[in-house]
Each structure stands twice: as C-alpha cells, then as structure tokens.
Design an enzyme around this catalytic site. Sequence first.
Site, PDB file in Angstrom:
ATOM      1  N   CYS A 163       0.802  -1.222   0.000  1.00 16.54           N
ATOM      2  CA  CYS A 163       0.000   0.000   0.000  1.00 16.54           C
ATOM      3  C   CYS A 163       0.836   1.273   0.000  1.00 16.54           C
ATOM      4  O   CYS A 163       0.290   2.374  -0.049  1.00 16.54           O
ATOM      5  CB  CYS A 163      -0.957  -0.009   1.188  1.00 16.54           C
ATOM      6  SG  CYS A 163      -1.947  -1.511   1.240  1.00 16.54           S
ATOM      7  N   HIS A 303      -2.385   8.236   5.870  1.00 12.14           N
ATOM      8  CA  HIS A 303      -2.649   6.887   5.330  1.00 12.14           C
ATOM      9  C   HIS A 303      -3.998   6.394   5.855  1.00 12.14           C
ATOM     10  O   HIS A 303      -4.814   5.903   5.094  1.00 12.14           O
ATOM     11  CB  HIS A 303      -1.526   5.945   5.733  1.00 12.14           C
ATOM     12  CG  HIS A 303      -1.643   4.581   5.129  1.00 12.14           C
ATOM     13  ND1 HIS A 303      -1.641   4.374   3.756  1.00 12.14           N
ATOM     14  CD2 HIS A 303      -1.759   3.348   5.686  1.00 12.14           C
ATOM     15  CE1 HIS A 303      -1.751   3.084   3.509  1.00 12.14           C
ATOM     16  NE2 HIS A 303      -1.839   2.437   4.656  1.00 12.14           N
ATOM     17  N   GLU A 314      -0.102   5.221  13.069  1.00 12.23           N
ATOM     18  CA  GLU A 314       0.248   6.436  12.331  1.00 12.23           C
ATOM     19  C   GLU A 314       0.179   7.657  13.236  1.00 12.23           C
ATOM     20  O   GLU A 314       1.028   8.551  13.143  1.00 12.23           O
ATOM     21  CB  GLU A 314      -0.669   6.621  11.123  1.00 12.23           C
ATOM     22  CG  GLU A 314      -0.264   7.817  10.275  1.00 12.23           C
ATOM     23  CD  GLU A 314      -1.087   7.973   9.003  1.00 12.23           C
ATOM     24  OE1 GLU A 314      -0.686   8.762   8.126  1.00 12.23           O
ATOM     25  OE2 GLU A 314      -2.143   7.294   8.883  1.00 12.23           O
ATOM     26  N   LYS A 335      -9.345   8.174   2.605  1.00 12.44           N
ATOM     27  CA  LYS A 335      -9.823   6.803   2.374  1.00 12.44           C
ATOM     28  C   LYS A 335     -11.238   6.604   2.915  1.00 12.44           C
ATOM     29  O   LYS A 335     -11.904   5.641   2.547  1.00 12.44           O
ATOM     30  CB  LYS A 335      -8.872   5.786   3.005  1.00 12.44           C
ATOM     31  CG  LYS A 335      -7.554   5.611   2.266  1.00 12.44           C
ATOM     32  CD  LYS A 335      -6.715   4.511   2.898  1.00 12.44           C
ATOM     33  CE  LYS A 335      -5.374   4.354   2.201  1.00 12.44           C
ATOM     34  NZ  LYS A 335      -4.449   5.479   2.463  1.00 12.44           N
ATOM     35  N   HIS A 340      -9.769   1.945   0.194  1.00 14.73           N
ATOM     36  CA  HIS A 340      -8.316   1.758   0.144  1.00 14.73           C
ATOM     37  C   HIS A 340      -7.934   1.153  -1.207  1.00 14.73           C
ATOM     38  O   HIS A 340      -8.216  -0.013  -1.475  1.00 14.73           O
ATOM     39  CB  HIS A 340      -7.893   0.836   1.301  1.00 14.73           C
ATOM     40  CG  HIS A 340      -6.413   0.783   1.511  1.00 14.73           C
ATOM     41  ND1 HIS A 340      -5.505   1.311   0.627  1.00 14.73           N
ATOM     42  CD2 HIS A 340      -5.672   0.249   2.528  1.00 14.73           C
ATOM     43  CE1 HIS A 340      -4.286   1.109   1.078  1.00 14.73           C
ATOM     44  NE2 HIS A 340      -4.364   0.477   2.226  1.00 14.73           N
ATOM     45  N   PHE A 399       1.863  -3.352   3.934  1.00 17.47           N
ATOM     46  CA  PHE A 399       2.256  -4.665   4.439  1.00 17.47           C
ATOM     47  C   PHE A 399       3.740  -4.914   4.129  1.00 17.47           C
ATOM     48  O   PHE A 399       4.228  -4.563   3.047  1.00 17.47           O
ATOM     49  CB  PHE A 399       1.430  -5.759   3.778  1.00 17.47           C
ATOM     50  CG  PHE A 399       0.029  -5.916   4.314  1.00 17.47           C
ATOM     51  CD1 PHE A 399      -0.450  -5.122   5.344  1.00 17.47           C
ATOM     52  CD2 PHE A 399      -0.822  -6.885   3.803  1.00 17.47           C
ATOM     53  CE1 PHE A 399      -1.730  -5.275   5.840  1.00 17.47           C
ATOM     54  CE2 PHE A 399      -2.112  -7.055   4.281  1.00 17.47           C
ATOM     55  CZ  PHE A 399      -2.569  -6.245   5.301  1.00 17.47           C
TER      56      PHE A 399
END
Length: 411
Positions: A163, A303, A314, A335, A340, A399
């Site tokens: 991502c 994010h 975050e 998002k 996403h 990830f």
Amino acid sequence: MPKKIVVTGIGATSPLGGNARDSWNALLAGESGARPIEADWVAALELPITFAAQAKVPAVEQLARIEAKRLDPGSQFALIAAREAWEDAGLGEDFVPERFGVDWATGIGGVWTLLDAWDTLRERGPRRVLPMTVPMLMPNAPAAAIEMALGARGGARTVVSACASSTESIANAYDHLQQDLADVIIAGGSEAAIHPLPLASFAAMQALSKRNDDPATASRPYDLTRDGFVLGEGGAAVVLETEEHALARGAKIYAEVVGGAVTSDAYHITAPDPEGSAAARAMIRAIEHYGYSRTDITHVNAHATSTPVGDIAEYNALKRVFGDHLANIAVSATKASTGHLLGAAGGIEAIFTVLALHEKVLPPTINLSEQDPDIDLDVVREPRKIEGDVIALSNSFGFGGHNAVVAFKSY
C-alpha cells in the site's frame, strides 16, 4: 542545490469519479465510493464481505474494446489515468522521448488475469489459455502500457511495495529527476483487486470492515467504531517535471514536490510498528530533504485506513515527528471516501494533496462520528479554506513494513 520539481499534470479514475476532477469534486462534496458488489460470485462463494469501493466508471467504458481486451483491469486503470495526466500537462510533442520516463506502481498486480487463466486451464485445458496471459498479469504491465502509449523511452520502472507503492513511485520519480535521468516523468499507481480471492483473504485476516448493511459509512478513520478498511480500485497519475523544463514550455504548475522518503519497519509482515519509529523517519526525511523544518508542515493527507491498529500507529508516528506542533496540523483521511486503493492509494492521495494546495481548500474526512480519544488530531471534517503557502505531507504505509512519504509545497 537540488532542482525544483513541479507537478504539471494529474489524472485519475477512482471510486469517486472517472477522472481526477470528478473525483476531487465528489471528495469535497463528502461522497462515498463504497457500495454493494453486484457480481453473482459474491453470493455463489458466500463471501463474508459483500461491498467494496469499485471504480465509479468501469474501465471498459473508457477504452477501445480491442485495447481493453489486451490489458488486465489494473493496466486499464493505469492507461486511463496516465492519458488524462498527459493531456492535462499539455506536453503534446514538446518532449524528448529519451528524456521522458515512467515510474509506476502496483501492490498486487494482475490478479484478475492470473486467476481467470487458472480457471480456464482447469476447466478447459491448456490450449484455451490466452497467449497474452503472462504479459497481462506481470506487475510491470501497467508501466509498459503507459510507456508504449505515450512514447516514453527514458525508462519504465515498477514499484511493488504493497500500500506504499505509488507514493514510493512518486518519491522515486523525484529522485530520478534530481539525478538528471529525465526531464519529465509520469508517476503513480493502479490496482484492480476487487476479486473473490483478495476479498476472502483480507476478510480472513480481519482487515476489512464488516458493515455490509451500510457500505457508505464503513470506512471511518479515527472513529471509535472503526473496524477495518474498504477495498478499493482505480488508478492515479501525476506528471512531474523540472521547473526549468516546465517554465520553458509555459506549462501550468499545480504544486512543487519538495521531498520524498522511503523507510522500512523490520517489524511484522502485516502489522505496523506500533511505535511508528520508521514511519516517523520517513516523514522527517521527506520534510528535511529540501531543508524545511517540521514546524513548516500544516497539512497531512494521512494513510488512515480505518483499521484499529493502523490508525493509532500512524498517530504515534505523527506525534513522534511533530510533538506539540501536531495541534497546528490539519489532517485529512480521504480513504473514508475512496476506500483503500492498495497500490494506487498513494497516487490518488497525492493528487488530493496537490489539489488542496493548488485550490486552497483541504478535503474532508467523512464518517467520523465519535473520534477516538487516543488519537488527538485536528481532523478536517468539512472542506476547509487555507491561505498562503502551505507545505503538506502525503503518507503511505504498506504490508511488509513499507513506509513512503512525499512532501508537496504550494506553488
């Protein structure tokens, strides 16, 4: 002294719209791109999650039939976004092919092509597998489609970092322009993974929101009731140039790129480091790349996936970077509207950040009913006017512990 690198073109196809401008307007209007999946495989396979943030305009409606047939859906999205960005930049014939490059990204690659081909092999035999299967499924296929369509001969690179992918591609493009490898680079990412297998896999790891009864409110970053992300799809592209090249041809300029950075957690394959130390280093390096101070930052496109652990990690990283100055930073978590987009997420969020600076309005975060008291941020809930020069960050984390951050400045 580093060169000035500027954004001269934008393009996108997203759950909010079939182009960049429609996506931006829908974002400002507080719309959600999440809706039920109408495909018959949802019920046939008894999928536990029955909704996603699908592209507002199907890619096959934006491409010639013969062209779409030879491209995986992820490459289709890439080509649509790249062509729009290229046209928006107004380059036409005004470029040297050997000085024009592509830095593209995907998180998963041609999953539809791969799994459709496997079904064909099992059910109909090897003679019915399409000869274009490998060229369509390879992760570099979108970059190849772009460079062939637009005539880029200065290199076509592909990043695959989950991502964080398309934010990393933009950071790479910034570096490649600084290194004088090109005058113009088109950067961004695309993803088309709303397929039964990724949906089942993400659901099995408890990563997706379970709000089947209300998809539009399912993505709710920073909310106490957040329960996972909403899978999205699409593509997003930005045209980056050296300022010298852009001014010489009289280009319009949206914003300046003032830094980019990539770090890694070395912590866990799916979970972010809860302390956020490596994510913080990426932000600091992006800010200081051009000599700016942390207190110069007043906006962050976060994010913010709407997962319980991701949002707090975050926040911890932001707190580590900005300390008390964090109270002066307006945070947008877009998002909530787009879902996403995985490897394309950073690309669409970069466009939103660039347009926020260019049009002097910060986009809202929808679906935030009760903010988590452990996440003490100034979250933008309605479009918010801004004045003067602004420096903003666009954050992406993926990830594998991949962290990528790009810094933009008003021009």
